[in-house]
Write an enzyme that holds these catalytic residues in place. Sequence first.
Site, PDB file in Angstrom:
ATOM      1  N   THR A  12      31.567  48.769  51.439  1.00 27.06           N
ATOM      2  CA  THR A  12      32.729  48.772  50.545  1.00 27.06           C
ATOM      3  C   THR A  12      33.182  47.352  50.220  1.00 27.06           C
ATOM      4  O   THR A  12      34.229  47.169  49.620  1.00 27.06           O
ATOM      5  CB  THR A  12      33.896  49.538  51.185  1.00 27.06           C
ATOM      6  OG1 THR A  12      34.140  48.972  52.471  1.00 27.06           O
ATOM      7  CG2 THR A  12      33.577  51.008  51.343  1.00 27.06           C
ATOM      8  N   SER A 239      41.332  41.011  57.405  1.00 30.06           N
ATOM      9  CA  SER A 239      41.201  42.249  56.652  1.00 30.06           C
ATOM     10  C   SER A 239      40.482  41.914  55.369  1.00 30.06           C
ATOM     11  O   SER A 239      40.344  40.744  55.004  1.00 30.06           O
ATOM     12  CB  SER A 239      42.575  42.847  56.346  1.00 30.06           C
ATOM     13  OG  SER A 239      43.152  42.138  55.277  1.00 30.06           O
ATOM     14  N   LYS A 240      39.997  42.959  54.687  1.00 35.54           N
ATOM     15  CA  LYS A 240      39.249  42.699  53.463  1.00 35.54           C
ATOM     16  C   LYS A 240      40.143  41.969  52.460  1.00 35.54           C
ATOM     17  O   LYS A 240      39.681  41.190  51.661  1.00 35.54           O
ATOM     18  CB  LYS A 240      38.713  44.002  52.895  1.00 35.54           C
ATOM     19  CG  LYS A 240      37.595  44.504  53.797  1.00 35.54           C
ATOM     20  CD  LYS A 240      36.701  45.528  53.187  1.00 35.54           C
ATOM     21  CE  LYS A 240      35.533  45.764  54.128  1.00 35.54           C
ATOM     22  NZ  LYS A 240      35.256  47.152  54.386  1.00 35.54           N
ATOM     23  N   ARG A 241      41.445  42.241  52.542  1.00 37.86           N
ATOM     24  CA  ARG A 241      42.375  41.607  51.603  1.00 37.86           C
ATOM     25  C   ARG A 241      42.469  40.105  51.837  1.00 37.86           C
ATOM     26  O   ARG A 241      42.863  39.362  50.960  1.00 37.86           O
ATOM     27  CB  ARG A 241      43.760  42.246  51.725  1.00 37.86           C
ATOM     28  CG  ARG A 241      44.028  43.253  50.636  1.00 37.86           C
ATOM     29  CD  ARG A 241      45.321  43.974  50.869  1.00 37.86           C
ATOM     30  NE  ARG A 241      45.168  45.007  51.891  1.00 37.86           N
ATOM     31  CZ  ARG A 241      45.953  45.142  52.934  1.00 37.86           C
ATOM     32  NH1 ARG A 241      46.935  44.298  53.129  1.00 37.86           N
ATOM     33  NH2 ARG A 241      45.755  46.114  53.799  1.00 37.86           N
TER      34      ARG A 241
END
Length: 466
Positions: A12, A239-241
């Site tokens: 993802t 985190s991906k953010r």
Amino acid sequence: MKVVTRFAPSPTGNLHIGTVRTALFSWLYARRHSGEFYLRIEDTDRQRSTPEASKLIIDSLDWLGLSHDGDLVYQSERTAIYRERARQLIEAGLAYHCTCSRERLDALRSEQMKQGLKPRYDHKCRELGLVPDQSTEYVIRFKNPLDGSVVVRDMVQGEVIYDNSQLDDLIIIRPDRTPTYNFSVVVDETDMGVTHVIRGDDHLNNTPRQINLFTAFGQNPPKFGHVPMVLSAEGRKLSKRDNVASVLEYRDMGYLPEAILNYLVRLGWSHGDKEIFSLDEMIELFDAEKIHRSPASLDPKKLIWINHQHMMELDAKDIRQRSRKIFDDLGVDIESSPVSVERVFEAQKSRSKTLCEFVERSRYFFVDEIEFDESSVQKHLTEKTRRPLQEFRSALTEISEWTQENIHTALVAVVETNGIKFGELAQPVRVALTGGTVSPGIDVTVELIGKSRTLARLDRALGLGE
Ligand code: GLU
């Protein structure tokens, strides 16, 4: 019993360095125990999974050398198997169809929240034995045991106990007939014969649910090791953010894969105070029980230091293949150059912390036209340096055998006849040959650049001030 581990990323987004560490720990554990390491792409979430992200994962592991055994498994290709296993559980009375509407579940949830209760399914359909027709929307839920507890004996976290009364009747098949994470994982671990699951501790709370599912299938659960998160340099959760760099960005910045692995193995694991590990040493010494329980933070300074240590250990015969693309991207053709990139590397490695730094600092060895740093020219190519430079040029033309030693002798002779310090000749020569004031020892620099290019560059430098 043969050890089988796996890495099971969801495609993802980027494969970031924290996730790679989990892959490394699983890989090392398998290699350490002469077992197998499998790669499984968890792409059942069709909305969030992309083929590009799967490719990034595969390319990243490939670059790092974390090779997997057996066939690569894509969960999206196993949908029929998950449905069949869910059917088997229903048949055995261990799972059920649930036709509760979203509205009902939402209302239930807000009522429970209002009463200060933990939101959970109220088992309405659990014993109804519903067999919905194709036009009815349903999910399949697992009949989680109603009492007793589940003990997770974790290789990293120790013993963690969960009360079954706290666990919900988990949805295992969604309305679109795709499996949920906890269900597909259990089916896959069973089919792949996974014996040890090493993964992020964000999955620890899923583990009792998975253990109950293993039990429902009559399987012994694998051993689990939940590894703490990697935090950013500022101590925040990655985190991906956070826009954390993909591991391939480190490749593009000139890091060595073995250095990245060395850095990651030390992030949350140690062996005495040893810092530098070859891959073989990691395999030999890695011990999952010694993974630290507290999270580790990224430390870019340490990464670059470790990279430099590995640069200095790098076999010069590998440097051509390792750096070719970076040279190509700079428009420098090392293949047709008479200068040996291996020897340039030997001369440069102590001052090259990354492959990119090595390449950027070595350009002048391989190109016809060098660029001059204006302030170095002004400082070192002056009226005063003209004569020694000229004398050095003619001394070089006399050299019959172009060796570092003969070049050194020529330098010393010019220094002595002019009564100047060594640096007063070495720096002007350096600027003339490299365009700046930083290079390996001047004699080896002159030798590697070669006679004709050296003479041409000295001529050019002598003409600069005219
Ligand atoms: N696919 C999960 C993730 O990327 C990992 C699941 C697991 O290792 O069990 O977070």
